[in-house]
Design a protein around this motif. Structure first.
Motif, mmCIF file in Angstrom:
data_model
loop_
_atom_site.group_PDB
_atom_site.id
_atom_site.type_symbol
_atom_site.label_atom_id
_atom_site.label_comp_id
_atom_site.label_asym_id
_atom_site.label_seq_id
_atom_site.Cartn_x
_atom_site.Cartn_y
_atom_site.Cartn_z
ATOM 1 N N SER A 6 -10.714 19.698 23.063
ATOM 2 C CA SER A 6 -10.390 20.587 21.943
ATOM 3 C C SER A 6 -9.265 20.035 21.078
ATOM 4 N N ASP A 7 -8.274 19.377 21.686
ATOM 5 C CA ASP A 7 -7.163 18.870 20.886
ATOM 6 C C ASP A 7 -7.600 17.715 19.986
ATOM 7 N N PHE A 8 -8.589 16.926 20.448
ATOM 8 C CA PHE A 8 -9.106 15.846 19.612
ATOM 9 C C PHE A 8 -9.852 16.410 18.406
ATOM 10 N N VAL A 9 -10.666 17.429 18.623
ATOM 11 C CA VAL A 9 -11.372 18.044 17.496
ATOM 12 C C VAL A 9 -10.378 18.705 16.556
ATOM 13 N N ASP A 10 -9.304 19.280 17.097
ATOM 14 C CA ASP A 10 -8.251 19.827 16.240
ATOM 15 C C ASP A 10 -7.644 18.739 15.357
ATOM 16 N N PHE A 11 -7.432 17.555 15.930
ATOM 17 C CA PHE A 11 -6.945 16.407 15.153
ATOM 18 C C PHE A 11 -7.906 16.084 14.017
ATOM 19 N N LEU A 12 -9.200 16.133 14.296
ATOM 20 C CA LEU A 12 -10.187 15.805 13.269
ATOM 21 C C LEU A 12 -10.217 16.836 12.143
ATOM 22 N N THR A 13 -9.764 18.058 12.406
ATOM 23 C CA THR A 13 -9.769 19.069 11.335
ATOM 24 C C THR A 13 -8.859 18.662 10.181
ATOM 25 N N VAL A 14 -7.851 17.852 10.448
ATOM 26 C CA VAL A 14 -6.916 17.446 9.394
ATOM 27 C C VAL A 14 -7.049 15.959 9.061
ATOM 28 N N PHE A 15 -7.981 15.278 9.723
ATOM 29 C CA PHE A 15 -8.101 13.831 9.524
ATOM 30 C C PHE A 15 -8.760 13.495 8.191
ATOM 31 N N ARG A 16 -8.209 12.471 7.531
ATOM 32 C CA ARG A 16 -8.859 11.807 6.398
ATOM 33 C C ARG A 16 -8.568 10.315 6.480
ATOM 34 N N PHE A 17 -9.557 9.508 6.098
ATOM 35 C CA PHE A 17 -9.301 8.081 5.986
ATOM 36 C C PHE A 17 -8.298 7.837 4.859
ATOM 37 N N GLN A 18 -7.383 6.899 5.086
ATOM 38 C CA GLN A 18 -6.351 6.570 4.110
ATOM 39 C C GLN A 18 -6.713 5.265 3.413
ATOM 40 N N ARG A 19 -6.850 5.328 2.112
ATOM 41 C CA ARG A 19 -7.275 4.158 1.337
ATOM 42 C C ARG A 19 -6.286 3.002 1.446
ATOM 43 N N LYS A 20 -5.014 3.320 1.689
ATOM 44 C CA LYS A 20 -3.985 2.272 1.770
ATOM 45 C C LYS A 20 -4.169 1.372 2.987
ATOM 46 N N PHE A 21 -4.986 1.819 3.938
ATOM 47 C CA PHE A 21 -5.161 1.037 5.161
ATOM 48 C C PHE A 21 -6.330 0.058 5.095
ATOM 49 N N ILE A 22 -7.057 0.020 3.981
ATOM 50 C CA ILE A 22 -8.194 -0.909 3.898
ATOM 51 C C ILE A 22 -8.188 -1.615 2.550
ATOM 52 N N ASP A 23 -8.407 -2.915 2.599
ATOM 53 C CA ASP A 23 -8.334 -3.741 1.402
ATOM 54 C C ASP A 23 -9.622 -4.546 1.246
ATOM 55 N N VAL A 24 -10.124 -4.616 0.011
ATOM 56 C CA VAL A 24 -11.323 -5.388 -0.304
ATOM 57 C C VAL A 24 -10.935 -6.474 -1.304
ATOM 58 N N SER A 25 -11.338 -7.711 -1.015
ATOM 59 C CA SER A 25 -11.061 -8.818 -1.929
ATOM 60 C C SER A 25 -12.197 -9.833 -1.816
ATOM 61 N N THR A 26 -12.085 -10.916 -2.564
ATOM 62 C CA THR A 26 -13.101 -11.971 -2.498
ATOM 63 C C THR A 26 -12.428 -13.326 -2.415
ATOM 64 N N ASP A 27 -13.150 -14.267 -1.837
ATOM 65 C CA ASP A 27 -12.727 -15.664 -1.804
ATOM 66 C C ASP A 27 -13.946 -16.481 -2.197
ATOM 67 N N GLY A 28 -14.065 -16.784 -3.498
ATOM 68 C CA GLY A 28 -15.286 -17.400 -4.001
ATOM 69 C C GLY A 28 -16.441 -16.422 -3.838
ATOM 70 N N ASP A 29 -17.476 -16.848 -3.127
ATOM 71 C CA ASP A 29 -18.643 -15.985 -2.908
ATOM 72 C C ASP A 29 -18.494 -15.080 -1.685
ATOM 73 N N THR A 30 -17.386 -15.218 -0.980
ATOM 74 C CA THR A 30 -17.203 -14.490 0.278
ATOM 75 C C THR A 30 -16.535 -13.146 0.036
ATOM 76 N N LEU A 31 -17.101 -12.106 0.600
ATOM 77 C CA LEU A 31 -16.521 -10.764 0.540
ATOM 78 C C LEU A 31 -15.562 -10.602 1.708
ATOM 79 N N LEU A 32 -14.341 -10.195 1.423
ATOM 80 C CA LEU A 32 -13.325 -9.994 2.449
ATOM 81 C C LEU A 32 -12.980 -8.520 2.545
ATOM 82 N N VAL A 33 -13.035 -7.977 3.756
ATOM 83 C CA VAL A 33 -12.623 -6.594 3.992
ATOM 84 C C VAL A 33 -11.667 -6.619 5.176
ATOM 85 N N HIS A 34 -10.484 -6.072 4.977
ATOM 86 C CA HIS A 34 -9.439 -6.095 6.005
ATOM 87 C C HIS A 34 -8.854 -4.695 6.135
ATOM 88 N N ALA A 35 -8.893 -4.154 7.337
ATOM 89 C CA ALA A 35 -8.296 -2.842 7.608
ATOM 90 C C ALA A 35 -7.137 -3.043 8.564
#
Length: 396
Positions: A80-109
């Motif tokens: 129950s406490d884990f589901v309670d945590f999920l009631t307020v959970f949102r992914f934070q955009r600051k924790f994931i970055d998208v970039s490129t290196d030539g033709d390569t897609l880079l995703v880093h969280a």
């Protein structure tokens, strides 16, 4: 922008089970995850950067709905406490970055593990769907439905063969590399409707809720790998991970993953205590027959009746491979088969071989020493060499 993510429930069940265990046991862990594409693509994935950024913005605006939280509470292993945590959970955009290196897609969280570990599955199926939107959808659906029809017919024909000691059962493990969400829906609905005696569930929690079928999953490599950084002696990290799992789930979710540092090293740690507590083992790399025979020999050496245990196979399966493995093992031990890409992305186009793996935990490298060539993902050669030395694992 048409959103690809329909619900925060639409991820693999093992993301929730690992998430809960790590939140309870190691809530302050900091981690880094990196995206990798292992095969050639029809066009550079770097071209998807802008669209991926938009999709991630949408993902980070989402939260769990009340009915979704209520559904999670019906799963007896969700606390129950884990589901309670999920009631307020949102992914934070600051924790994931998208970039490129030539033709390569880079995703880093990078960030607190309990805030970034969930990105993996969403990133993978977003990239998949963005990629395959550029192909002929109608032609792909025609071919996909034709191939799915052949699969359904093959399962029905296989079911006519003489019964073995244990039944043939398979599940959908295809969220991360699916062709699209709509196609995933169609595949699972048809299997659940036409071959329910053999099709036993899906790793997709959203579809399990939607269709009233069983959600399937226990743990993935990132759970075991995380323990390489948790302060226990490296030689003991597997035993520490298994012990924490036992204490968290108290008999539920009893399929252990064996290939983080190879099957031999796993069995060296999987003593009578763990062999009695866990219901079975999951294969995800190396020769499956050799792996299964090692498991059976191990149970025999421990004087455990293998007919009370289960082997779950999940490495690059199609139905023909599953049928062959079933015929080999089904009179000696219960089996299960998790089929992914071959169910949800078999539409006549070459699937992407993409992953987003845990690479660092609490500032140090972590790694999987795969029993299959090409599956090891770690840039720290010093740590890899040390890990191989500790567990007597040959380079593959």
């Amino acid at each position: 922008m048409t959103p690809i993510v329909r619900s925060l429930l639409e991820t693999d069940l093992y993301k929730f089970t690992m998430w809960q265990a790590l939140l309870h046991g190691h809530p302050n862990t900091h981690t880094e995850y990196e995206f990798v594409c292992r095969n050639a693509t029809a066009f550079p994935l770097a071209e998807l950067k802008v669209e991926l950024e938009e999709q991630l913005d949408h993902l980070c605006s989402m939260s769990f709905a009340d009915d979704e939280l209520a559904y999670l509470r019906t799963l007896r292993f969700m606390k129950s406490d884990f589901v309670d945590f999920l009631t307020v959970f949102r992914f934070q955009r600051k924790f994931i970055d998208v970039s490129t290196d030539g033709d390569t897609l880079l995703v880093h969280a990078a960030g607190p593990q309990v805030h970034v570990m969930g990105f993996e599955i969403f990133v993978l199926y977003i990239i998949n769907e963005l990629y395959f939107r550029r192909f002929d959808l109608d032609a792909a659906m025609r071919e996909g439905r034709h191939r799915l029809g052949l699969k359904v017919a093959a399962v029905k024909e296989f079911g006519k063969l003489p019964r073995r000691k244990h039944p043939f059962e398979f599940s959908d493990f295809g969220v991360r590399r699916r062709f699209s969400g709509a196609w995933h829906d169609e595949v699972v609905q048809r299997l659940a409707h036409e071959v329910p005696e053999y099709f036993k569930g899906t790793s997709n929690v959203y579809l399990a809720k939607k269709l009233g079928i069983v959600p399937i999953g226990t743990m993935a490599h990132e759970y075991m790998q995380s323990f390489q950084s948790f302060g226990v002696r490296l030689r003991d990290f597997q035993k520490a991970a298994l012990e924490d799992w036992v204490q968290e789930y108290r008999g539920d979710l009893g399929i252990a993953l064996t290939d983080v540092v190879g099957m031999d090293a796993f069995l060296a740690d999987f003593d009578l205590y763990f062999a009695k507590l866990f219901d079975g083992l999951r294969h995800d790399s190396g020769d499956p027959v050799e792996w299964g025979e090692k498991a059976l020999a191990h149970y025999a050496a421990l004087r455990i009746d293998a007919n009370t245990k289960r082997l779950v196979f999940s490495d690059g399966l199609d139905l023909d491979k599953a049928f062959a493995l079933y015929r080999h093992f089904a009179d000696r031990i219960m089996t299960g088969f998790g089929i992914g890409t071959n169910l949800t992305n078999d539409v006549g186009l070459t699937p992407l071989n993409i992953v987003m793996k845990l690479v660092r935990c609490n500032g140090q490298s972590v790694a999987k020493l795969s029993d299959s060539p090409g599956k090891t993902l770690c840039k720290d050669e010093t740590f890899l060499a040390y890990l191989r030395q500790v567990f007597h694992h040959p380079a593959v």
